[in-house]
Design a protein around this motif. Structure first.
Motif, PDB file in Angstrom:
ATOM      1  N   SER A 159      37.781 -18.419  14.449  1.00  0.00           N
ATOM      2  CA  SER A 159      37.219 -17.198  13.483  1.00  0.00           C
ATOM      3  C   SER A 159      36.962 -15.663  13.712  1.00  0.00           C
ATOM      4  O   SER A 159      37.500 -14.949  12.988  1.00  0.00           O
ATOM      5  N   ASP A 160      36.056 -15.894  14.652  1.00  0.00           N
ATOM      6  CA  ASP A 160      36.562 -14.400  15.532  1.00  0.00           C
ATOM      7  C   ASP A 160      37.403 -13.361  16.141  1.00  0.00           C
ATOM      8  O   ASP A 160      37.632 -12.432  15.516  1.00  0.00           O
ATOM      9  N   PHE A 161      37.856 -14.978  16.668  1.00  0.00           N
ATOM     10  CA  PHE A 161      39.442 -13.824  17.328  1.00  0.00           C
ATOM     11  C   PHE A 161      39.864 -13.216  16.051  1.00  0.00           C
ATOM     12  O   PHE A 161      40.509 -12.364  16.566  1.00  0.00           O
ATOM     13  N   VAL A 162      40.108 -13.635  15.122  1.00  0.00           N
ATOM     14  CA  VAL A 162      41.473 -13.436  13.763  1.00  0.00           C
ATOM     15  C   VAL A 162      40.214 -11.966  13.618  1.00  0.00           C
ATOM     16  O   VAL A 162      41.276 -11.087  12.962  1.00  0.00           O
ATOM     17  N   LYS A 163      39.554 -11.962  13.885  1.00  0.00           N
ATOM     18  CA  LYS A 163      38.231 -10.508  12.966  1.00  0.00           C
ATOM     19  C   LYS A 163      39.147  -9.846  13.657  1.00  0.00           C
ATOM     20  O   LYS A 163      39.029  -8.513  12.987  1.00  0.00           O
ATOM     21  N   GLU A 164      38.757  -9.649  15.004  1.00  0.00           N
ATOM     22  CA  GLU A 164      39.734  -8.741  15.688  1.00  0.00           C
ATOM     23  C   GLU A 164      41.215  -8.296  16.275  1.00  0.00           C
ATOM     24  O   GLU A 164      42.088  -7.495  15.910  1.00  0.00           O
ATOM     25  N   ASN A 165      41.980  -9.327  15.843  1.00  0.00           N
ATOM     26  CA  ASN A 165      43.455  -9.518  15.903  1.00  0.00           C
ATOM     27  C   ASN A 165      44.317 -10.136  14.589  1.00  0.00           C
ATOM     28  O   ASN A 165      43.803 -11.667  14.623  1.00  0.00           O
ATOM     29  N   PRO A 166      44.604  -9.682  13.797  1.00  0.00           N
ATOM     30  CA  PRO A 166      45.673 -10.053  13.210  1.00  0.00           C
ATOM     31  C   PRO A 166      46.652 -11.298  13.464  1.00  0.00           C
ATOM     32  O   PRO A 166      47.483 -10.638  13.697  1.00  0.00           O
ATOM     33  N   VAL A 167      46.456 -11.996  13.016  1.00  0.00           N
ATOM     34  CA  VAL A 167      47.004 -13.055  13.465  1.00  0.00           C
ATOM     35  C   VAL A 167      47.427 -14.173  11.699  1.00  0.00           C
ATOM     36  O   VAL A 167      46.364 -14.287  11.190  1.00  0.00           O
ATOM     37  N   GLU A 168      48.828 -14.906  11.801  1.00  0.00           N
ATOM     38  CA  GLU A 168      48.593 -15.166  10.792  1.00  0.00           C
ATOM     39  C   GLU A 168      49.662 -16.610  11.044  1.00  0.00           C
ATOM     40  O   GLU A 168      49.858 -17.351  10.247  1.00  0.00           O
ATOM     41  N   LEU A 169      50.222 -16.435  12.266  1.00  0.00           N
ATOM     42  CA  LEU A 169      51.215 -18.378  12.980  1.00  0.00           C
ATOM     43  C   LEU A 169      50.335 -18.459  13.900  1.00  0.00           C
ATOM     44  O   LEU A 169      49.974 -18.207  14.770  1.00  0.00           O
ATOM     45  N   ALA A 170      50.470 -19.838  13.718  1.00  0.00           N
ATOM     46  CA  ALA A 170      49.885 -20.732  14.777  1.00  0.00           C
ATOM     47  C   ALA A 170      51.092 -21.811  15.099  1.00  0.00           C
ATOM     48  O   ALA A 170      51.602 -22.423  14.245  1.00  0.00           O
TER      49      ALA A 170
END
Lengths: 244, 244
Positions: free
Chosen positions: B139-150
């Motif tokens: 969740s923190d990571f997504v705040k910094e780096n916009p990611v939509e795919l896993a």
DNA sequence: TTTGGTTTGTTTATTTTTTAACAATTGTAA
DNA sequence: TTACAATTGTTAAAAAATAAACAAACCAAA
């Protein structure tokens, strides 16, 4: 039941049903309805019954399907009652990961040999009791061990060549991890595992969904007070498409 | 061109066309006809033109398609112009193989982080510059780096839990290597990479083909002198079904 | 027994996808 | 210029796949 052409999608679904039936069996469930099983497999119950009806009648009206019987029947239809032998071609990271995959043996697939065409890998111990052989030796191997399935994980530019050799040796089904579309004669089947295509398709879904949301917003902005009128659900991204 | 529903199969094919266009471009080919491109992709030329027509008009009558222009247009349609960031969940053999796959970055997918839920793997250096983090940190990571795919390659019984967490953090597309069908809310897409299902389907094709040959033989034995009459080609195993 | 609630198998309808067909354009060469 | 060959975009037809609907069959309880 009939002799009609069976949709490829039906076969894929049978395999999915089979997997959920195994779970039910393990949980001790004796009987399952098309409704319940379909819900787990994420398909329409009518679809499930239709799929089965291509091959016969397996249920009891008013009751449902015997889990163990249906499981057996489907395994029979698919031809996966006995263990099937598979050869692996390629020794790269994907090949190494595959041979460690528990899923294969759980489903009755056994890797009997590993081949490669890159000389520098020949002779290396790949897994316990599995030494990498040169693809040239496949023809001899097939004489001793009846194999019809191959998993191919070699560089793209080698795939066609490898496929040709495999077919020549009697292989009739190829699971191809390279994205290259290969040509095979009639009677030989190929399935592709193509990661990036699937990612592309996810990417498309995401960007389409965004566009739709934007349009919806614009529309709202254009008619801000419109409260009634079209109240239907919006066409939305499908959440689960299997296809594979 | 229209705003109609686009078949999922069309998107898959676009991705295939794109790949062959790249090859043509690399070979310096400037123009290609629907016929030629379709042949490479193993589809009907009308199919190809139809696929494109959903999105616009990209060719010149009497001439064909500009390879570079069409390549750009398709990339645009798919939304794969810019690099896309992906997170990997799982650290098993499959995950390790995937991150070493050159195919992903060639197609513009970049693994930006690796997560796991198994405590004993956290902190391990997975690849250079990639340390395994706990999924809690996503969740923190997504705040910094916009990611939509896993890309998810965790044990089957963890898949639903992982998927839930991913969706919560804003992931909108999941490439799932576990065979478990997962439930996701609307607007989130899932694609499955399911090896054994594909092998099952190959197995079915092979055994069906055998049965058909047997029947054909029996029929010949029953009417050994029949020379005329039904001379049509026999329904045969399809050689190439992609679906994935 | 009989009735009512279930659930299948199958037929019918609907929807989706694929394929074919062809008019509209374009480039080329006489 | 004109005629011809090539090739697209699009419409129409065909085929395939999915979903709905419902009669037939079953079980259990009254």
């Amino acid at each position: 039941m009939s002799k009609a052409k069976i949709p490829a999608a039906t076969i894929i679904r049978l395999s999915v049903y089979q997997r959920y039936l195994k779970k039910l069996l393990a949980r001790g469930v004796k009987v399952v309805s098309s409704n319940d099983l379909a819900k787990q497999a994420n398909v329409n119950p009518a679809q499930l019954r239709k799929d089965l009806s291509y091959f016969g009648r397996f249920g009891v009206r008013g009751v449902g399907y015997s889990v163990s019987t249906l499981l057996n029947s489907i395994s029979n239809i698919l031809g996966v009652m006995d263990e099937r032998t598979v050869v692996l071609v390629g020794t790269g990271p994907i090949a190494q990961a595959l041979i460690r995959q528990p899923g294969f043996s759980q489903q009755g697939y056994r890797f009997a040999a590993v081949f490669d065409i890159d000389e520098k890998n020949i002779g290396q111990e790949f897994e316990e009791d599995l030494v990498v052989q040169h693809l040239n030796e496949l023809s001899d191997f097939v004489k001793e061990n009846p194999v019809e399935l191959a998993v191919v994980a070699v560089p793209s530019d080698k795939t066609q060549e490898v496929a040709d050799r495999l077919v020549e040796c009697g292989i009739r089904g190829i699971l191809n991890f390279s994205p290259n579309r290969i040509k095979v004669p009639r009677g030989v089947s190929v399935q592709y595992v193509d990661f990036t295509i699937l990612l592309d398709s996810l990417t498309y879904n995401i960007s389409r969904h965004k566009k739709e949301e934007e349009e919806q917003k614009e529309e709202k902005a254009a008619f801000p007070k419109l409260k009634w009128g079209r109240e239907h659900s919006w066409p939305v991204v499908q959440s689960n498409n299997t296809m594979a």
